[in-house]
Structure formats: structure tokens, C-alpha cells
Design an enzyme around this catalytic site. Structure first.
Site, short mmCIF file in Angstrom:
data_model
loop_
_atom_site.label_atom_id
_atom_site.label_comp_id
_atom_site.label_asym_id
_atom_site.label_seq_id
_atom_site.Cartn_x
_atom_site.Cartn_y
_atom_site.Cartn_z
N GLY A 38 62.89 29.11 55.33
CA GLY A 38 63.96 30.14 55.77
C GLY A 38 64.70 30.64 54.53
N GLY A 39 64.84 29.79 53.36
CA GLY A 39 65.38 30.41 52.28
C GLY A 39 66.93 30.49 52.45
CB THR A 40 69.46 32.35 50.56
OG1 THR A 40 68.86 32.27 49.21
CG2 THR A 40 70.81 32.80 50.45
N GLY A 182 83.65 41.71 47.75
CA GLY A 182 82.54 42.30 48.29
C GLY A 182 82.22 41.69 49.53
CG LEU A 319 71.16 44.22 52.00
CD1 LEU A 319 70.98 45.39 52.41
CD2 LEU A 319 72.23 43.49 52.51
CG HIS A 444 81.23 57.38 79.57
ND1 HIS A 444 82.07 57.54 78.67
CD2 HIS A 444 81.94 57.27 80.92
CE1 HIS A 444 83.48 57.34 79.07
NE2 HIS A 444 83.64 57.41 80.52
#
Ligand code: FAD
Ligand code: NAI
Length: 466
Positions: A38-40, A182, A319, A444
Site C-alpha cells: 500500500g505504500g506511503t 502546505g 498525489l 436541494h
């Protein structure tokens, strides 16, 4: 073993590339140095940060808005241990899901550090030092990124920390000093601010989230100031020193004056850099650019035919969804399809509350390009839905071509902007005009009506509710 494609790195770039490769019929393997896929993004990025943002937001609302809603609570307190544990459970479930997807798609997973022996052979070195070699026709490098650090602020992972440690603190800081205004600084700063920490952000430039439309940074600064954030703009951090539980940060302004800020934790969030260590790129001659990113052409192929690179390790926005797009792109190219990534329409989101989300050109970019444009804006304070939920800060801003009315950029800050931006992406992919969107029915009451109102304002300045 021999494969059509071996992917190095299992973040959103790598695991999506692997699934798409398997789907299009390629014999696929993925190599990940950690035991958790899954990485970072899944382990120490998108998912855990959003879990803590959600938990801290519940607390913040319970402490600040429940009373107005008519809900009385006694003895409200934070159990940070439980919050962190829940975050860990969310990560585990998500990672387990990736393991399942690898099995379902018959993708072989190798745990260990991947490195090039030659362009068709990858060595996998496990944590215990054992090695094995796998043969492959193609390689996709998806090794992601790591936090940037600067010499005057040595990261000790205890008091001077990166986002990874900030996701696992054992106490709420009394005063968290954040270096960098950031995305990471403001998201993780929000977590601890909501839980009661004083948060001071030291930012080099004169604005927050500088890569986004300036209007968003201004509004976000206003809202976060109301929430208790303090900001020190146009200050360069020149030193940080820890004594016991206290850290002193020194920051210098343009005139050379140095201020000292004392806190108990410092979060360094000044950007991330491509991660290629240990890949042995030199062995195959894969070129990197001046910022250490793997150099790729328009087809995401490196200087060596058959070796591709995607995600944070190449140029472009860092991203998860950009990495995913690129993973899919390379997989489809490998079997001769003609995919396309529209980089201008990769949305960007900051998960503060209110959320910030944007897609397309900023006003600054349009001005610089000399393009004639119209602006339509609608504030959430004019939205019935936002009044009902007490989310009155922020606005939707639509930029449209002055002549054709085509939507060129949408920039929003407000409730659920992260989800609302999808409408703008769809509209812009289909090259809709602002009038097109303004003529479509929006349920709405919803926050999305503000998008329609901003489009009405952009078309010929005729919003209904303003
Ligand atoms: P990564 O996810 O970094 O994965 C790379 C993988 O490769 C890692 O698992 C690494 O261990 C492995 N690896 C590296 N070298 C080797 C090797 N030689 N052999 C084997 N394995 C190797 N983005 C968003 O879009 N939305 C968000 O909300 C968001 N939140 C974030 C919050 C934080 C705190 C951080 C730090 C980042 C966030 N990001 C977010 C950015 C996002 O995490 C990255 O853009 C994304 O993870 C990049 O994916 P990737 O596949 O390129 O690389
Ligand atoms: P960033 O690039 O978003 O922000 C870094 C900030 O630090 C900038 O404002 C910069 O001007 C400032 N800075 C740089 N050097 C400085 C110095 N010496 N002193 C003071 N300020 C300094 O980087 P960040 O927040 O570290 O995030 C890294 C990446 O992770 C981003 O590119 C982002 O794409 C990704 N990310 C995405 C998220 C999301 O999509 N919601 C969430 C978190 C991270």
C-alpha cells in the site's frame, strides 16, 4: 520465475498498475520492501491522516458546535491512544484489502528491496538478507517519495518529526511548530489543533498552500486563524534545537531578523522528494532529472526501453490518484492500448475543515497565459444546506473562458469540497461551459448547489440566491 512485468513498489501507483496489468492479461509480480503493501498512501499518508482528521473533527465538533445543535455533553476528553489505535485498524483493514486484491488477480508478491541486476532481471533482497532473482520483460518503477529535510533542522523522529511520526504521537503537543504551510502541515496541524494543541505554522512564502489559487490560501488562512492557528509568513527556518522536552526553532525574515519560537514538537513538512535509493539505476542506465526524479517521456518510459516509472518518483503532482492514473496508463500501453492522462484535470484536495479542492487553471495561471476569463463566485454563507450544518465559511469559484464560457478552473473551499470537486472534473473532461452546469438540476438542499450558483455567476452574473 519469469514475468511480463515486474512492478517495484506497492503504493497506489504500483498496486493499481499491478491490478491493471493482470486484468489485461500480463503475468505480473510486485516487489515491496515492507511487509505491508500500500505504500506511503495507505500506511503513513492519505488513509491514516484522514482517519485522524475524522476523529479529531468529531472531537472538535463535540467541543465547539454540539451545544448550539442542542446536544449537551459532560466530561468530554480525548483518548489519543484509542484514536491512534482506530487509525491503525483502518490502515490494517485497507492493507488487508490490497493483499486480497493481489491474490484475486493472481499477482505474485515479493517482499524485499528490489534492485536492477540488468534491464530484465530484478534482485529482491529480503530483510534477513536472503536474495532471489526474477526475470521480466518489462519493469515499472513505482518507488514513491520520502520527506525532504533541511540541514538546519535535523529530524530526530522524537521531537523534530515528519508526517510519519506525527501520525503516531503518544500525547497531544502543547505547542506544535509546523515548518511549511502546505498540505501536510495544515492537515496534521489541524488534527492536533482540534485536539487542543497550540499550532504555529512557519512558512517561507507569503501564502498558505502556494501551489493552489491564491484566493483559496487567503480564505484558508482566515478560517484556520479563527480555529486558533498562528502563522509566521515570509520566514525561513534557519535552525532547530532540542533541550529535553523543548524545541526552539529559529526563523529569519527577509530583512535578516531572527525570531525564536519554543514548542514541544516540530513537524517538518516542506515537501517530499523522489525515492530511488537502492534501485541500482546506474546498472541499467536509467536517467534521473536535476531533482532526482526518474526521467520519463510522454509514455512514462524511462531512458531505457521496457523500463517505465510512475507516481511520486516521476515529475508532476505527488498525489495518490495521479499515481493510479499513471499505473493504469502504463499497463494499458504495454498491451498496445491508447490510454490518456489529462494532467490538467487531476484534482487537488486539502482535508482541512473546511476542505479545499481545486481542478484546472488557477487565476494566476490564466493571467500569466494572457487568457481572457470570467469569474463566478458563490459563498457558502448564502447556502441553505451550509446554514443547516453550520458550515458557512468558504466559497466556490468558477473560472470560465470569456468568449466560449468553457470552464477552465474550479476552486472551492467549504464543506465536503473534496467530494464536490468530482462534478467539476466531470464537467471539464466533457468540456462543459459554465452555462451547461448551471442548467443541470442539482438536488436541494445540497452543498453542490453552490457549484451551480457559481456557474450561474460566471455565465452572466445571475446567481439565484445572492
Ligand atoms: P508510494 O505510495 O510512496 O509507494 C512507494 C512504495 O515503494 C513504498 O511502499 C516503498 O516502501 C516501496 N519501495 C521503495 N523503494 C523500493 C525498492 N527498491 N524495492 C521495493 N519497494 C520499494 N495523496 C493524495 O492524493 N491524497 C491524500 O489525502 C494524501 N495524503 C497524504 C498524507 C501524507 C501524510 C503523506 C505523506 C502523503 C499524502 N498523499 C496524499 C500523497 C500520497 O501518499 C502519494 O502521492 C502516493 O502515495 C504516491 O504513490 P506512489 O505509488 O508513487 O508511491
Ligand atoms: P507542500 O509542497 O504541500 O508544502 C510545503 C510548504 O513548505 C510550501 O508551502 C513551501 O513554501 C514551504 N517551505 C519549503 N521550505 C521551507 C522552509 N525552509 N521553511 C519554511 N517553509 C518552507 O509539501 P508537504 O506539505 O510536505 O506535502 C508533500 C506532498 O505530499 C505534497 O506535494 C502533496 O501533494 C502530498 N500530500 C497530499 C495530500 C492531499 O492530497 N490531501 C496530503 C498530504 C500530502
Amino acid at each position: 520465475m519469469s514475468y511480463d512485468v515486474v512492478i517495484i513498489g506497492s503504493g497506489p501507483g504500483g498496486y493499481v498498475a499491478a491490478i491493471r496489468c493482470a486484468q489485461v492479461g500480463l503475468k505480473t509480480a510486485i516487489v515491496e520492501k515492507y511487509s505491508s503493501l500500500g505504500g506511503t498512501c495507505l500506511n503513513v499518508g492519505c488513509i491514516p491522516s484522514k482517519a485522524l482528521l475524522d476523529s479529531s473533527e468529531h472531537y472538535h465538533n463535540a467541543a465547539h458546535t454540539f451545544k448550539t445543535h442542542g446536544i449537551e455533553l459532560k466530561d468530554l476528553k480525548v483518548d489519543l491512544g484509542q484514536m491512534i489505535k482506530r487509525k491503525g485498524d483502518v490502515v490494517k483493514q485497507t492493507v488487508d484489502g490490497i493483499n486480497f486484491l493481489m491474490k484475486k488477480n493472481k499477482i505474485d508478491v515479493y517482499t524485499g528491496m528490489g534492485s536492477f541486476v540488468n534491464k530484465n532481471k530484478i534482485k529482491v533482497t529480503a530483510a534477513d538478507g536472503k536474495t532471489q532473482e526474477i526475470e521480466t520483460k518489462n519493469v515499472i518503477i513505482a518507488t514513491g517519495s520520502k520527506p525532504i529535510s533541511i540541514p538546519p533542522v535535523p529530524i530526530d523522529k522524537k521531537r523534530i518529526i515528519t508526517s510519519t511520526e506525527a501520525l503516531n504521537l503518544t500525547e497531544v503537543p502543547k505547542h506544535l511548530i509546523v515548518i511549511g504551510g502546505g498540505v501536510i502541515g495544515l492537515e496534521l496541524g489541524s488534527v492536533y489543533s482540534r485536539l487542543g494543541a497550540k499550532v504555529t505554522v512557519v512558512e517561507f512564502l507569503d501564502t498558505l498552500i502556494p501551489a493552489m489559487d491564491r484566493g483559496l490560501g487567503r480564505e484558508l488562512q482566515k478560517v484556520l486563524s479563527k480555529q486558533g492557528f498562528e502563522f509566521l509568513f515570509k520566514h525561513k527556518v534557519v535552525g532547530a534545537e532540542t533541550k529535553g522536552k523543548e524545541v526552539t526553532v529559529k526563523a529569519e525574515n527577509a530583512e535578516g531578523q531572527v525570531v525564536e519560537i519554543k514548542g514541544d514538537y516540530v513537524l517538518v513538512a516542506i515537501g517530499r522528494k523522489a525515492y530511488t535509493e537502492g534501485l541500482n539505476l546506474e546498472a541499467v542506465g536509467v536517467k534521473v532529472d536535476e531533482r532526482g526524479r526518474v526521467d520519463v517521456n510522454d509514455h512514462l518510459e524511462t531512458s531505457v526501453p521496457g523500463i517505465y516509472a510512475i507516481g511520486d518518483v516521476v515529475k508532476g503532482a505527488m498525489l495518490a490518484h495521479k499515481a493510479e492514473e499513471e499505473g493504469t496508463f502504463v499497463a494499458e500501453r504495454l498491451v498496445g492500448q491508447k490510454p490518456h492522462v489529462n494532467y490538467n484535470l487531476i484534482p487537488g484536495v486539502v482535508y482541512t475543515w473546511p476542505e479545499v479542492a481545486a481542478v484546472g487553471y488557477t487565476e494566476e495561471q490564466l493571467k500569466e497565459a494572457g487568457r481572457a476569463y470570467k469569474v463566478g463566485s458563490f459563498p457558502f454563507k448564502a447556502s441553505g444546506r451550509a446554514r443547516a450544518s453550520m458550515d458557512l465559511d468558504g466559497f466556490v469559484k468558477v473560472l470560465a473562458d470569456k468568449t466560449t464560457d468553457e470552464i477552465l478552473g474550479v476552486h472551492m473551499i467549504g464543506p465536503r469540497a473534496a467530494d464536490m470537486i468530482a462534478e467539476a472534473v466531470v464537467a471539464m473532461e466533457f468540456r462543459a461551459s459554465a452555462e451547461d452546469v448551471s442548467r443541470m438540476s442539482h438536488a436541494h438542499p445540497t452543498f453542490t448547489e453552490s457549484m451551480r450558483e457559481a456557474c450561474l455567476a460566471a455565465t452572466d452574473n445571475r446567481p439565484i440566491h445572492m
